[in-house]
Motif scaffolding. Structure first.
Motif, PDB file in Angstrom:
ATOM      1  N   GLY A   1       0.829  -1.192   0.000  1.00  0.00           N
ATOM      2  CA  GLY A   1       0.000   0.000   0.000  1.00  0.00           C
ATOM      3  C   GLY A   1       0.871   1.252   0.000  1.00  0.00           C
ATOM      4  O   GLY A   1       2.011   1.239   0.485  1.00  0.00           O
ATOM      5  N   LYS A   2       0.359   2.321  -0.588  1.00  0.00           N
ATOM      6  CA  LYS A   2       1.030   3.625  -0.510  1.00  0.00           C
ATOM      7  C   LYS A   2       2.459   3.576  -1.060  1.00  0.00           C
ATOM      8  O   LYS A   2       3.412   3.953  -0.383  1.00  0.00           O
ATOM      9  N   ASN A   3       2.589   3.136  -2.303  1.00  0.00           N
ATOM     10  CA  ASN A   3       3.922   3.046  -2.890  1.00  0.00           C
ATOM     11  C   ASN A   3       4.130   4.014  -4.049  1.00  0.00           C
ATOM     12  O   ASN A   3       5.144   3.954  -4.735  1.00  0.00           O
ATOM     13  N   TYR A   4       3.139   4.890  -4.294  1.00  0.00           N
ATOM     14  CA  TYR A   4       3.271   6.011  -5.226  1.00  0.00           C
ATOM     15  C   TYR A   4       2.828   7.273  -4.481  1.00  0.00           C
ATOM     16  O   TYR A   4       1.757   7.283  -3.859  1.00  0.00           O
ATOM     17  N   PHE A   5       3.603   8.338  -4.563  1.00  0.00           N
ATOM     18  CA  PHE A   5       3.249   9.562  -3.849  1.00  0.00           C
ATOM     19  C   PHE A   5       1.896  10.110  -4.290  1.00  0.00           C
ATOM     20  O   PHE A   5       1.111  10.587  -3.462  1.00  0.00           O
TER      21      PHE A   5
ATOM     22  N   LEU B   1     -10.710   2.017 -18.039  1.00  0.00           N
ATOM     23  CA  LEU B   1     -12.074   1.687 -17.652  1.00  0.00           C
ATOM     24  C   LEU B   1     -12.963   1.911 -18.869  1.00  0.00           C
ATOM     25  O   LEU B   1     -13.098   3.045 -19.332  1.00  0.00           O
ATOM     26  N   ASN B   2     -13.505   0.828 -19.395  1.00  0.00           N
ATOM     27  CA  ASN B   2     -14.327   0.902 -20.617  1.00  0.00           C
ATOM     28  C   ASN B   2     -13.599   1.630 -21.747  1.00  0.00           C
ATOM     29  O   ASN B   2     -14.174   2.438 -22.471  1.00  0.00           O
ATOM     30  N   GLY B   3     -12.303   1.352 -21.861  1.00  0.00           N
ATOM     31  CA  GLY B   3     -11.502   1.898 -22.950  1.00  0.00           C
ATOM     32  C   GLY B   3     -10.865   3.236 -22.676  1.00  0.00           C
ATOM     33  O   GLY B   3     -10.020   3.685 -23.456  1.00  0.00           O
ATOM     34  N   GLN B   4     -11.221   3.905 -21.573  1.00  0.00           N
ATOM     35  CA  GLN B   4     -10.674   5.217 -21.243  1.00  0.00           C
ATOM     36  C   GLN B   4      -9.557   5.081 -20.204  1.00  0.00           C
ATOM     37  O   GLN B   4      -9.729   4.398 -19.187  1.00  0.00           O
ATOM     38  N   VAL B   5      -8.427   5.739 -20.450  1.00  0.00           N
ATOM     39  CA  VAL B   5      -7.308   5.680 -19.504  1.00  0.00           C
ATOM     40  C   VAL B   5      -7.692   6.388 -18.210  1.00  0.00           C
ATOM     41  O   VAL B   5      -8.090   7.561 -18.222  1.00  0.00           O
ATOM     42  N   VAL B   6      -7.575   5.674 -17.088  1.00  0.00           N
ATOM     43  CA  VAL B   6      -7.891   6.246 -15.786  1.00  0.00           C
ATOM     44  C   VAL B   6      -6.690   6.235 -14.836  1.00  0.00           C
ATOM     45  O   VAL B   6      -6.677   6.963 -13.838  1.00  0.00           O
ATOM     46  N   GLN B   7      -5.700   5.410 -15.129  1.00  0.00           N
ATOM     47  CA  GLN B   7      -4.465   5.385 -14.343  1.00  0.00           C
ATOM     48  C   GLN B   7      -3.285   5.237 -15.291  1.00  0.00           C
ATOM     49  O   GLN B   7      -3.364   4.502 -16.281  1.00  0.00           O
ATOM     50  N   GLN B   8      -2.200   5.921 -14.972  1.00  0.00           N
ATOM     51  CA  GLN B   8      -0.949   5.707 -15.692  1.00  0.00           C
ATOM     52  C   GLN B   8       0.203   6.103 -14.781  1.00  0.00           C
ATOM     53  O   GLN B   8       0.246   7.214 -14.254  1.00  0.00           O
ATOM     54  N   GLY B   9       1.095   5.171 -14.569  1.00  0.00           N
ATOM     55  CA  GLY B   9       2.260   5.430 -13.740  1.00  0.00           C
ATOM     56  C   GLY B   9       3.457   4.664 -14.258  1.00  0.00           C
ATOM     57  O   GLY B   9       3.323   3.762 -15.092  1.00  0.00           O
ATOM     58  N   ARG B  10       4.646   5.046 -13.780  1.00  0.00           N
ATOM     59  CA  ARG B  10       5.878   4.382 -14.179  1.00  0.00           C
ATOM     60  C   ARG B  10       6.555   3.798 -12.951  1.00  0.00           C
ATOM     61  O   ARG B  10       6.483   4.372 -11.858  1.00  0.00           O
TER      62      ARG B  10
ATOM     63  N   GLN C   1       8.615   5.701 -10.552  1.00  0.00           N
ATOM     64  CA  GLN C   1       7.952   6.512  -9.533  1.00  0.00           C
ATOM     65  C   GLN C   1       7.674   5.748  -8.241  1.00  0.00           C
ATOM     66  O   GLN C   1       7.188   6.339  -7.270  1.00  0.00           O
ATOM     67  N   LEU C   2       7.965   4.453  -8.226  1.00  0.00           N
ATOM     68  CA  LEU C   2       7.740   3.674  -7.005  1.00  0.00           C
ATOM     69  C   LEU C   2       8.576   4.245  -5.856  1.00  0.00           C
ATOM     70  O   LEU C   2       9.762   4.526  -6.011  1.00  0.00           O
ATOM     71  N   ILE C   3       7.950   4.404  -4.707  1.00  0.00           N
ATOM     72  CA  ILE C   3       8.696   4.847  -3.532  1.00  0.00           C
ATOM     73  C   ILE C   3       9.720   3.788  -3.137  1.00  0.00           C
ATOM     74  O   ILE C   3      10.866   4.097  -2.822  1.00  0.00           O
ATOM     75  N   THR C   4       9.300   2.529  -3.157  1.00  0.00           N
ATOM     76  CA  THR C   4      10.205   1.405  -2.905  1.00  0.00           C
ATOM     77  C   THR C   4      10.155   0.491  -4.115  1.00  0.00           C
ATOM     78  O   THR C   4       9.089  -0.037  -4.455  1.00  0.00           O
ATOM     79  N   GLY C   5      11.284   0.308  -4.789  1.00  0.00           N
ATOM     80  CA  GLY C   5      11.332  -0.472  -6.013  1.00  0.00           C
ATOM     81  C   GLY C   5      11.301  -1.968  -5.761  1.00  0.00           C
ATOM     82  O   GLY C   5      11.314  -2.444  -4.614  1.00  0.00           O
TER      83      GLY C   5
ATOM     84  N   PRO D   1      -0.688   3.391  -8.850  1.00  0.00           N
ATOM     85  CA  PRO D   1      -0.556   4.842  -8.989  1.00  0.00           C
ATOM     86  C   PRO D   1      -1.899   5.530  -8.783  1.00  0.00           C
ATOM     87  O   PRO D   1      -2.929   4.882  -8.556  1.00  0.00           O
ATOM     88  N   ALA D   2      -1.902   6.848  -8.863  1.00  0.00           N
ATOM     89  CA  ALA D   2      -3.128   7.625  -8.684  1.00  0.00           C
ATOM     90  C   ALA D   2      -4.130   7.296  -9.789  1.00  0.00           C
ATOM     91  O   ALA D   2      -3.774   6.815 -10.860  1.00  0.00           O
ATOM     92  N   GLY D   3      -5.400   7.583  -9.476  1.00  0.00           N
ATOM     93  CA  GLY D   3      -6.462   7.381 -10.451  1.00  0.00           C
ATOM     94  C   GLY D   3      -7.404   6.260 -10.109  1.00  0.00           C
ATOM     95  O   GLY D   3      -8.284   5.931 -10.907  1.00  0.00           O
ATOM     96  N   VAL D   4      -7.251   5.636  -8.912  1.00  0.00           N
ATOM     97  CA  VAL D   4      -8.184   4.577  -8.539  1.00  0.00           C
ATOM     98  C   VAL D   4      -9.599   5.150  -8.491  1.00  0.00           C
ATOM     99  O   VAL D   4      -9.808   6.328  -8.200  1.00  0.00           O
ATOM    100  N   GLY D   5     -10.556   4.299  -8.804  1.00  0.00           N
ATOM    101  CA  GLY D   5     -11.930   4.772  -8.820  1.00  0.00           C
ATOM    102  C   GLY D   5     -12.900   3.618  -8.896  1.00  0.00           C
ATOM    103  O   GLY D   5     -12.512   2.455  -9.023  1.00  0.00           O
ATOM    104  N   PRO D   6     -14.202   3.925  -8.846  1.00  0.00           N
ATOM    105  CA  PRO D   6     -15.214   2.873  -8.761  1.00  0.00           C
ATOM    106  C   PRO D   6     -15.560   2.267 -10.109  1.00  0.00           C
ATOM    107  O   PRO D   6     -15.472   2.912 -11.156  1.00  0.00           O
ATOM    108  N   MET D   7     -15.987   1.005 -10.048  1.00  0.00           N
ATOM    109  CA  MET D   7     -16.546   0.300 -11.191  1.00  0.00           C
ATOM    110  C   MET D   7     -18.042   0.133 -10.982  1.00  0.00           C
ATOM    111  O   MET D   7     -18.527   0.096  -9.849  1.00  0.00           O
ATOM    112  N   GLN D   8     -18.741   0.008 -12.082  1.00  0.00           N
ATOM    113  CA  GLN D   8     -20.166  -0.269 -12.062  1.00  0.00           C
ATOM    114  C   GLN D   8     -20.415  -1.607 -12.759  1.00  0.00           C
ATOM    115  O   GLN D   8     -19.639  -2.012 -13.631  1.00  0.00           O
TER     116      GLN D   8
END
Length: 279
Positions: free
Chosen positions: A60-64, A187-196, A199-203, A228-235
Motif C-alpha cells: 500500500g502507498k507506494n506512489y506519492f 475503464l471501458n476503454g478510457q485511460v484512468v491510471q498511468q504510472g511508471r 515513480q515507485l517509492i520502494t522499487g 498509482p493515482a487514479g483509482v476509482g469505482p466500477m459499475q
C-alpha cells in the motif's frame, strides 16, 4: 521467456508462449523449463492466473500521487517511512477475461492497476543486490477493493480478499526491466491510471529484500507492487484493462513494430494486458 498457465483436463498446466502457440511443460518453471512435447494454439486456451500463490503480498502507498488521493478516501495520506504490507489470500485469484462478482452489501468496488512480481525460488533474508535472481517474471494485477467495506472495517482484510478480487496475468515474462515499465489502467476503454515504476517509492529489489526479512516467499508467490493515482469505482457491466508496457528506450524488441494507419506504433508487449469484467 513468456510463461502462461492454462486449464487442461481439469488441472492447471504451465506453458511457454511462442508467438500464438503455447508449448506446455511437465511442471511449473521454477527449477527450469521442461517441455512435455505438446503444443496448443493460444486462442484455444483457457488461461489461469499465472502463479502458484500461497499468498499475495501487496504494497500500500507506494506512489506519492496515490497517497495524496487516498487522503479524501480513507484519511490515510501520510507517507510511510517503510513499505506498508498487507496480504491477499489465494481465494482472491482471478484470471484474464474473468468476471468479478461483488456481494450485495458492497457499495463501492474500486479498480487498482499494478505491476505484479511472481517468485521462482524460496526466498528468505534476500540481499537487495540478489533480489531479481529469485524472480520468475512480471505481470499485471488488479487489486480490486470493496472501498466502503475497507473504510468501515478500519482494516483491509475483508475489503481486499473477497473471492476473485485479485485478477492477474495473462503472461509472466522476464523480458522486461522492472525499473522501467509503464502501468496503464483503462475503464471501458478510457485511460484512468498511468504510472511508471521509476515513480515507485520502494522499487522491486528493495521490496523483495524488505519482505523476506520478515517472511518467507515460496515459489509461485506474488508481490503486488502498489497502484498509482487514479483509482476509482466500477459499475456492473464495466470492463477494466491493466497493461504493463516496457519503456521504449529500455525495451528489447521482441518483434518488428509496424505503425497503424494513424502512424502509431503498437505496444511492445500487447499480450501483457489483463482484462476483467465486473458483473
Amino acid at each position: 521467456m513468456r510463461f502462461v498457465k492454462l486449464l487442461r483436463e481439469g488441472r492447471g498446466v504451465w506453458g511457454v508462449l511462442h508467438g500464438d502457440v503455447v508449448r506446455t511443460l511437465t511442471e511449473p518453471p521454477f527449477e527450469g523449463v521442461r517441455y512435455d512435447g505438446e503444443s496448443l494454439p493460444l486462442s484455444g486456451c483457457r488461461l489461469l492466473a499465472p502463479c502458484e500463490a500461497t499468498k499475495i503480498v501487496c504494497i500500500g502507498k507506494n506512489y506519492f500521487d496515490h497517497i495524496h488521493e487516498m487522503k479524501s478516501m480513507l484519511d490515510a495520506s501520510h507517507t510511510p517511512d517503510r513499505p506498508t504490507l498487507f496480504l491477499k489470500a489465494p481465494n482472491a485469484l482471478n484470471a484474464h477475461l474473468g468476471t468479478v462478482h461483488a456481494p450485495d452489501f458492497v457499495g463501492r468496488l474500486d479498480y487498482e492497476g499494478e505491476l505484479a512480481v511472481v517468485m521462482k525460488r524460496r526466498a528468505k533474508d534476500v540481499p537487495e543486490e540478489e533480489a531479481l535472481d529469485y524472480v520468475l517474471g512480471y505481470t499485471c494485477l488488479n487489486d480490486i477493493t470493496a472501498r466502503d467495506v475497507q473504510k468501515a472495517d478500519g482494516q483491509w482484510a475483508r475489503g481486499k480478499n473477497m473471492d476473485g478480487f485479485a485478477p492477474m496475468g495473462p503472461v509472466v515474462t522476464d523480458e522486461v526491466d522492472p525499473e522501467h515499465l509503464t502501468i496503464t489502467t483503462r475503464l471501458n476503454g478510457q485511460v484512468v491510471q498511468q504510472g511508471r515504476t521509476e515513480q515507485l517509492i520502494t522499487g522491486v529489489r528493495a521490496l523483495i529484500s524488505f519482505i523476506t526479512a520478515s517472511m518467507t516467499l515460496e515459489p509461485g508467490d506474488v508481490i503486488a507492487t502498489g497502484t498509482p493515482a487514479g483509482v476509482g469505482p466500477m459499475q456492473p457491466g464495466d470492463t477494466v484493462e491493466v497493461e504493463v508496457q516496457a519503456s521504449e528506450s529500455y525495451a528489447t524488441p521482441l518483434y518488428e513494430r509496424t505503425a497503424d494507419a494513424q502512424g502509431r506504433a503498437p505496444p511492445l508487449f500487447l499480450e501483457f494486458l489483463l482484462e476483467i469484467c465486473y458483473n
